[in-house]
Enzyme design. Structure first.
Site, PDB file in Angstrom:
ATOM      1  N   SER A 111      23.766   7.235  26.922  1.00  0.00           N
ATOM      2  CA  SER A 111      22.642   7.042  26.285  1.00  0.00           C
ATOM      3  C   SER A 111      21.505   6.659  27.090  1.00  0.00           C
ATOM      4  O   SER A 111      20.217   6.655  26.583  1.00  0.00           O
ATOM      5  CB  SER A 111      22.495   6.252  25.077  1.00  0.00           C
ATOM      6  OG  SER A 111      23.026   5.010  25.356  1.00  0.00           O
ATOM      7  N   TYR A 139      21.435   4.357  37.898  1.00  0.00           N
ATOM      8  CA  TYR A 139      22.403   4.954  37.161  1.00  0.00           C
ATOM      9  C   TYR A 139      22.049   6.031  36.266  1.00  0.00           C
ATOM     10  O   TYR A 139      22.737   6.970  35.884  1.00  0.00           O
ATOM     11  CB  TYR A 139      23.250   3.874  36.186  1.00  0.00           C
ATOM     12  CG  TYR A 139      24.326   4.072  35.450  1.00  0.00           C
ATOM     13  CD1 TYR A 139      25.642   4.493  36.204  1.00  0.00           C
ATOM     14  CD2 TYR A 139      24.377   4.178  34.224  1.00  0.00           C
ATOM     15  CE1 TYR A 139      26.609   4.719  35.142  1.00  0.00           C
ATOM     16  CE2 TYR A 139      25.211   4.453  33.390  1.00  0.00           C
ATOM     17  CZ  TYR A 139      26.477   4.828  33.960  1.00  0.00           C
ATOM     18  OH  TYR A 139      27.586   5.207  32.977  1.00  0.00           O
TER      19      TYR A 139
HETATM   20  N1  LIG Z   1      32.005   2.426  27.835  1.00  0.00           N
HETATM   21  C1  LIG Z   1      30.949   2.999  27.425  1.00  0.00           C
HETATM   22  O1  LIG Z   1      30.409   2.268  26.258  1.00  0.00           O
HETATM   23  C2  LIG Z   1      30.143   4.176  27.504  1.00  0.00           C
HETATM   24  C3  LIG Z   1      28.994   4.202  26.953  1.00  0.00           C
HETATM   25  C4  LIG Z   1      28.329   5.571  27.210  1.00  0.00           C
HETATM   26  C5  LIG Z   1      28.764   6.364  28.269  1.00  0.00           C
HETATM   27  N2  LIG Z   1      29.926   6.131  28.818  1.00  0.00           N
HETATM   28  C6  LIG Z   1      30.517   7.102  30.032  1.00  0.00           C
HETATM   29  O2  LIG Z   1      31.753   7.433  29.930  1.00  0.00           O
HETATM   30  C7  LIG Z   1      32.598   7.612  31.143  1.00  0.00           C
HETATM   31  C8  LIG Z   1      33.471   6.903  31.336  1.00  0.00           C
HETATM   32  O3  LIG Z   1      33.335   5.356  30.875  1.00  0.00           O
HETATM   33  P1  LIG Z   1      34.260   4.332  30.792  1.00  0.00           P
HETATM   34  O4  LIG Z   1      34.018   3.313  30.099  1.00  0.00           O
HETATM   35  O5  LIG Z   1      35.671   4.856  30.446  1.00  0.00           O
HETATM   36  O6  LIG Z   1      34.337   3.735  32.287  1.00  0.00           O
HETATM   37  P2  LIG Z   1      35.533   2.935  32.955  1.00  0.00           P
HETATM   38  O7  LIG Z   1      36.700   2.221  31.891  1.00  0.00           O
HETATM   39  O8  LIG Z   1      34.892   2.329  34.073  1.00  0.00           O
HETATM   40  O9  LIG Z   1      36.453   4.181  33.675  1.00  0.00           O
HETATM   41  C9  LIG Z   1      35.898   4.979  34.956  1.00  0.00           C
HETATM   42  C10 LIG Z   1      36.870   5.540  35.696  1.00  0.00           C
HETATM   43  O10 LIG Z   1      36.402   6.298  36.761  1.00  0.00           O
HETATM   44  C11 LIG Z   1      37.089   5.616  37.848  1.00  0.00           C
HETATM   45  N3  LIG Z   1      36.453   5.971  39.163  1.00  0.00           N
HETATM   46  C12 LIG Z   1      35.251   5.269  39.274  1.00  0.00           C
HETATM   47  N4  LIG Z   1      34.849   5.749  40.615  1.00  0.00           N
HETATM   48  C13 LIG Z   1      35.601   6.452  40.986  1.00  0.00           C
HETATM   49  C14 LIG Z   1      35.882   7.319  42.314  1.00  0.00           C
HETATM   50  N5  LIG Z   1      34.797   7.169  43.194  1.00  0.00           N
HETATM   51  N6  LIG Z   1      36.857   8.046  42.465  1.00  0.00           N
HETATM   52  C15 LIG Z   1      37.829   8.021  41.587  1.00  0.00           C
HETATM   53  N7  LIG Z   1      37.753   7.431  40.374  1.00  0.00           N
HETATM   54  C16 LIG Z   1      36.695   6.758  40.018  1.00  0.00           C
HETATM   55  C17 LIG Z   1      37.438   4.296  37.612  1.00  0.00           C
HETATM   56  O11 LIG Z   1      38.522   3.973  38.550  1.00  0.00           O
HETATM   57  P3  LIG Z   1      38.159   2.239  39.315  1.00  0.00           P
HETATM   58  O12 LIG Z   1      38.343   1.613  38.076  1.00  0.00           O
HETATM   59  O13 LIG Z   1      39.707   2.235  39.911  1.00  0.00           O
HETATM   60  O14 LIG Z   1      37.104   2.451  40.117  1.00  0.00           O
HETATM   61  C18 LIG Z   1      37.906   4.229  36.262  1.00  0.00           C
HETATM   62  O15 LIG Z   1      39.154   4.600  35.953  1.00  0.00           O
HETATM   63  C19 LIG Z   1      31.272   7.219  32.118  1.00  0.00           C
HETATM   64  O16 LIG Z   1      30.712   8.384  32.489  1.00  0.00           O
HETATM   65  C20 LIG Z   1      30.331   6.504  31.461  1.00  0.00           C
HETATM   66  O17 LIG Z   1      28.889   6.561  32.023  1.00  0.00           O
HETATM   67  C21 LIG Z   1      30.793   4.923  28.510  1.00  0.00           C
END
Ligand SMILES: NC(=O)c1ccc[n+]([C@@H]2O[C@H](COP(=O)([O-])OP(=O)(O)OC[C@H]3O[C@@H](n4cnc5c(N)ncnc54)[C@H](OP(=O)(O)O)[C@@H]3O)[C@@H](O)[C@H]2O)c1
Length: 327
Positions: A111, A139
């Site tokens: 968002s 970002y």
């Molecule tokens: N959480 C929220 O509230 C929220 C809200 C809005 C949108 N989103 C979106 O949802 C998506 C997922 O978010 P999330 O909360 O699940 O994040 P997360 O828990 O940090 O998970 C992201 C994953 O991506 C992996 N990753 C990052 N860089 C990488 C790379 N270069 N190569 C391979 N793997 C990589 C990370 O691995 P490592 O940890 O090992 O780096 C992690 O497992 C994102 O696009 C985020 O913007 C999340």
């Protein structure tokens, strides 16, 4: 394409990626038809490795839930890493998907792509109508580029190659697998941790910044995963009816916002904290309201299901098992 699609979930160890795998399995998708790689096994910023991976695995569908994600502090301290990593991950995965004949891909944004002063609730068409919040602008710019990558591949290769790449923009998420880091977590995980620690330490009160009146929207991560699978599987004609080639992203929220006071009280109750909640009104409140307009998704036949109380209970159980016991 085989009858059961081979699905690559990028970021399967993250909060959302884990929930997408869980959702696919719950819906009966066979585990052997889900492809995953950890960050250590495949660095998605490395174009050559990503291309080799797609050439070897040849997935039919991709959920792109891998991203470099963080709070205000991390975004402010490492802006170069946030914009570079996210641009590279998206560009590599989307282009390698196209080169390897992947027809269906779902990109996850956020968002924060919307202008800082966007009218509430925020509709998809407020994208690119104003200045972004400066703290996470790099970002957000990367995420906007991700949407535009999907749209551009659709526009250039949709008719010729059957490319159908879609984007979803989640509101604030919470649930199992969340980040409980003391300085770098979102509202709900931060409060779960603080209330739990106050309960264990028998602290008389928990202080919360501001008046408690700002309103925010929260969505349970399994609802988010269900929305992802729903959008991925929508019939193309129906999807096309509700989106436009250059305004194609879809908001994902529960449709309601609640005050910080309400969420704090709900978490205190979930955790079983008996002390006082003190609102420190000398501290800033932040934006008064942040709510997504999810009517586009609702018109496409999806609604959030998990009530806050049930979601907080599941999140707290996960915190107790996977975090509190290991501190
Ligand atoms: N959480 C929220 O509230 C929220 C809200 C809005 C949108 N989103 C979106 O949802 C998506 C997922 O978010 P999330 O909360 O699940 O994040 P997360 O828990 O940090 O998970 C992201 C994953 O991506 C992996 N990753 C990052 N860089 C990488 C790379 N270069 N190569 C391979 N793997 C990589 C990370 O691995 P490592 O940890 O090992 O780096 C992690 O497992 C994102 O696009 C985020 O913007 C999340």
């Amino acid at each position: 394409m085989s009858q059961t699609p081979k699905i690559y979930v990028a970021g399967h160890r993250g909060m959302v990626g884990t929930a997408i795998v869980r959702q696919l399995l719950t819906q009966g998708h066979p585990a052997e038809c889900i492809v995953t790689r950890t960050h250590a096994e495949l660095d998605l910023t490395d174009q050559a490795s990503v291309r080799t991976f797609f050439e070897t695995e040849k997935p039919d569908q991709v959920y792109l839930a891998a991203a470099k994600v963080g709070g205000i502090h991390a975004n402010n301290t490492y802006p170069a890493e946030f914009i570079y990593s996210n641009l590279m991950v998206q560009a590599n995965v989307i282009d390698a998907a196209f080169r390897n004949d992947v027809k269906k891909l779902l990109f996850l944004g956020s968002s924060c792509i919307y202008p800082k002063l966007a009218a509430q609730p925020m509709r998809e068409d407020v994208l690119l109508t104003g200045t972004l919040e400066p703290t996470n602008e790099p970002y957000a710019i990367a995420k906007i580029a991700g949407i535009k990558l999907c749209e551009s591949y659709n526009r250039q290769y949709g008719n010729s190659h059957g490319v159908d790449y879609r984007s979803v923009m989640p509101t604030n998420l919470y649930g199992p697998g969340d980040n409980y880091h003391p300085e770098n977590s979102h509202v709900i995980p931060a409060l779960i941790r603080r209330f739990h620690e106050a309960k264990v330490n028998k602290a008389p009160g928990v202080a919360i910044w501001g008046t408690g009146t700002p309103k925010r929207e929260f969505l349970y991560v399994d609802d988010m995963a269900a929305a992802c699978v729903h959008v991925m599987n929508l019939d193309k004609a129906i999807y096309d009816q509700h989106t436009q080639p250059m305004l194609s992203h879809i908001n994902v929220g529960c449709g309601e916002d609640i005050t910080i006071r309400q969420v704090a009280e709900a978490i205190g109750k979930t955790v079983g904290y008996q002390g006082e909640i003190i609102f420190d009104t000398s501290k800033p409140d932040g934006t008064p309201r942040k709510l997504m307009d999810s009517s586009r998704l609702n018109a496409l036949g999806w609604q959030a299901r998990v009530e806050l109380e049930a979601g907080l209970h599941a999140a707290y159980q996960d915190y107790l098992i996977n975090y509190a016991s290991k501190i």
